[in-house]
Enzyme design. Structure first.
Site, mmCIF file in Angstrom:
data_model
loop_
_atom_site.group_PDB
_atom_site.id
_atom_site.type_symbol
_atom_site.label_atom_id
_atom_site.label_comp_id
_atom_site.label_asym_id
_atom_site.label_seq_id
_atom_site.Cartn_x
_atom_site.Cartn_y
_atom_site.Cartn_z
ATOM 1 C CG ASP A 213 -1.726 1.021 1.335
ATOM 2 O OD1 ASP A 213 -2.825 1.259 0.419
ATOM 3 O OD2 ASP A 213 -1.739 1.796 2.312
ATOM 4 C CD GLU A 274 16.679 -13.973 3.657
ATOM 5 O OE1 GLU A 274 16.015 -14.685 4.611
ATOM 6 O OE2 GLU A 274 17.281 -12.724 3.947
#
Length: 554
Positions: A213, A274
């Site tokens: 957002d 990751e």
């Protein structure tokens, strides 16, 4: 290829490009499906409707905020980033939903509202308690001017100054939105780490990505310089009321879109990398600078995966406008990626924006998804658009949106696009809830319910399913190159190409028939039946009805 999540030891699919060309279905949890009769949608309700979402042929869902919140701004004021608000259920409910979505082949993207928090967040409560506590610098605090006025001229998107006086600290704090939504201070490395830790919390639970957002609002100018005035109309807020909101009267050079933001996005991308196979889509509301900002945030493959702007969320539905949006993006965002949408939870539903009369809505709804699915980029659909739902007309006493209440009657706010999803044409509240819904269900919507359209081969719902299946069957449409052809102003003509295979599209966005003479250099191999379209070709001339489309293999 797989990667190992070193926190859990779990192997994860590292399909780094699943999001490229994906179709994402936005779910507004409050309004999707209520499972317990309190009139508010919840996670169990979403889980029960996942088979329906999968039946559309989409690749992922995006959930608007469901985190713990006082709900001053319908969940975009978060008081706990790592829990589910009891209104929506529990973390266990979320885990069950995640498992069901993945079982159905759906990825799950969730909102991250980290530019600001609720004033009820423990971080802010501690920060405002004194000027020397451990979190004193976690929010944007500043002294008053000698005359007691705010530190500078920054405005709130929700109307009025962007600063609120706090009597405990005897300072102002910054808020880009409601006064109960204080902005976090991203210049503080501890704040950055805290929001990255929150992201890890959800990645560990298996979410496939984040919708970010107001992604360009994270940093502010540390010198707190005044914004200069804007010299032309500009929808800087990305909302539908630029002419009634003084926010649009400034050039927002200093209260958002600061260069330091890029460094934080590098850190966020490193965290996602990751885990493998995760994605980010950023919301960029930056006025005339939006594409420049998108380029900075997506180019290079080491920041955001993709962004969306408000370019196609306005009132214009024309060949010239759409072509200009796409070509401008291609020119400025060299190796980044865009997510196109015509509707979301912040703007008037697009059939109401685009259709001159109610009689045109079905044809507009069908053509709009045909256009959207044909563009180069990912696609975001908003719940209910697959039914052709128009904007709901609500009385002032029914409004819940603080933005709409603030600017009424000049602007009616965002509740008209947030009314409950309609499932059953003859059930109370259209099958959304056994209780009284938080927003009313319009009778006009109930007539367009899922069960009404499900068995109708000519319905908007059937058309959405057909177009999305057609898109999935043609790889050129998912991530192929896109180049435009000059024909006439009412027609959108372009070629999508991948691995030497080419598809020609000619789409008439006008409310009248059109005939197009194809350039001689285009060699048509075969005319392809484009779902729901009626166009024909004879002797190199394409005959298009009003709001019609044509496709051929070159």
């Amino acid at each position: 290829m797989t990667k190992t999540n070193h926190a859990t030891g779990q192997k994860t699919d590292d399909n780094a490009n699943w999001w490229r060309g994906a179709v994402i279905y936005q779910v507004y949890p409050r309004s999707f499906q209520d499972s317990n009769g309190d009139g508010i949608g919840d996670i169990k309700g979403i889980t029960s409707r996942l088979p329906y979402i999968a039946s559309l042929g989409v690749d992922a869902i995006w959930l608007a905020p469901f985190f713990t919140s006082p709900m001053a701004d319908m969940g975009y004021d978060v008081s706990d980033y790592c829990d589910v608000d009891p209104m929506f259920g529990t973390l266990h409910d979320f885990d069950i939903m995640m498992a069901k979505a993945h079982e159905l082949g759906l990825k799950v993207i969730i909102d991250q509202v980290i530019s600001h928090s609720s004033d009820q967040h423990p971080w802010f409560k501690q920060s405002r308690s004194s000027r020397d506590n451990e979190k004193a610098d976690w929010y944007v605090w500043a002294d008053a001017k000698p005359d007691g006025t705010a530190p500078n001229n920054w405005m709130s998107i929700f109307g009025g100054p962007g600063w609120e006086w706090d009597g405990v600290r005897k300072q102002y704090y910054m808020h880009n939105f409601l006064a109960s939504q204080p902005d976090l201070n991203f210049h503080n490395p501890q704040v950055q780490q805290a929001v990255l830790d929150a992201a890890r919390f959800w990645l560990e639970r298996g979410v496939d990505g984040f919708r970010l957002d107001t992604v360009n609002y994270y940093f502010h100018d540390h010198l707190l310089r005044d914004n200069p005035p804007h010299t032309a109309d500009s929808n800087e807020a990305g909302l539908d009321a630029p002419d009634v909101n003084p926010y649009g009267m400034q050039r927002h050079l200093y209260d958002k879109t600061q260069p330091e933001n890029v460094g934080f996005l590098h850190k966020l991308r490193s965290v996602l990398d990751e885990y493998g196979g995760r994605t980010t889509v950023g919301e960029v509301g930056d006025g005339a600078r939006s594409l420049q900002t998108v380029a900075a945030y997506t180019n290079g493959g080491d920041k955001l995966h993709m962004c969306y702007t408000f370019d196609l969320l306005g009132p214009e539905f024309s060949a010239a406008h759409i072509r200009n949006c796409v070509t401008s993006f291609q020119a400025k965002v060299l190796d980044g990626w865009v997510c196109w949408a015509f509707s979301n939870h912040d703007v008037i539903r697009h059939v109401s924006r685009f259709a001159p009369t109610p009689q045109d809505r079905v044809a507009i709804a069908k053509l709009a998804i045909t256009v959207l699915a044909s563009l180069r980029g990912s696609v975001c659909l908003y719940q209910g658009e697959e039914l052709g739902l128009p904007e709901a007309e609500l009385a002032f006493e029914d409004l819940r949106d603080p933005y709409g209440i603030r600017f009424w009657p000049a602007f009616k706010g965002r509740d008209g696009c947030r009314t409950p999803m309609v499932w059953e044409g003859h059930a109370a509240h259209a099958g959304f809830s056994d209780g009284t819904p938080w927003l009313p269900v319009p009778a006009e919507h109930q007539a367009l319910s899922v069960d009404v359209q499900d068995g109708d081969a000519n319905s908007v719902l059937a058309h959405y399913r057909a177009v999305l299946a057609w898109r999935k069957a043609h790889p050129e449409m998912i991530d192929g190159d896109m180049s435009f052809i000059d024909l006439n102003e009412d027609v959108l003509a372009f070629v999508r190409e991948k691995d030497g295979k080419k598809l020609l599209f000619v789409i008439n966005l006008a409310l009248k028939p059109n005939q197009v003479i194809l350039p001689l250099q285009l060699e048509i191999k075969a005319v392809l039946p484009l779902p729901g379209m009626r166009a024909t070709m004879a002797s190199g001339v394409v005959h298009l009805a009003a709001l019609d489309g044509f496709c051929a293999r070159l």
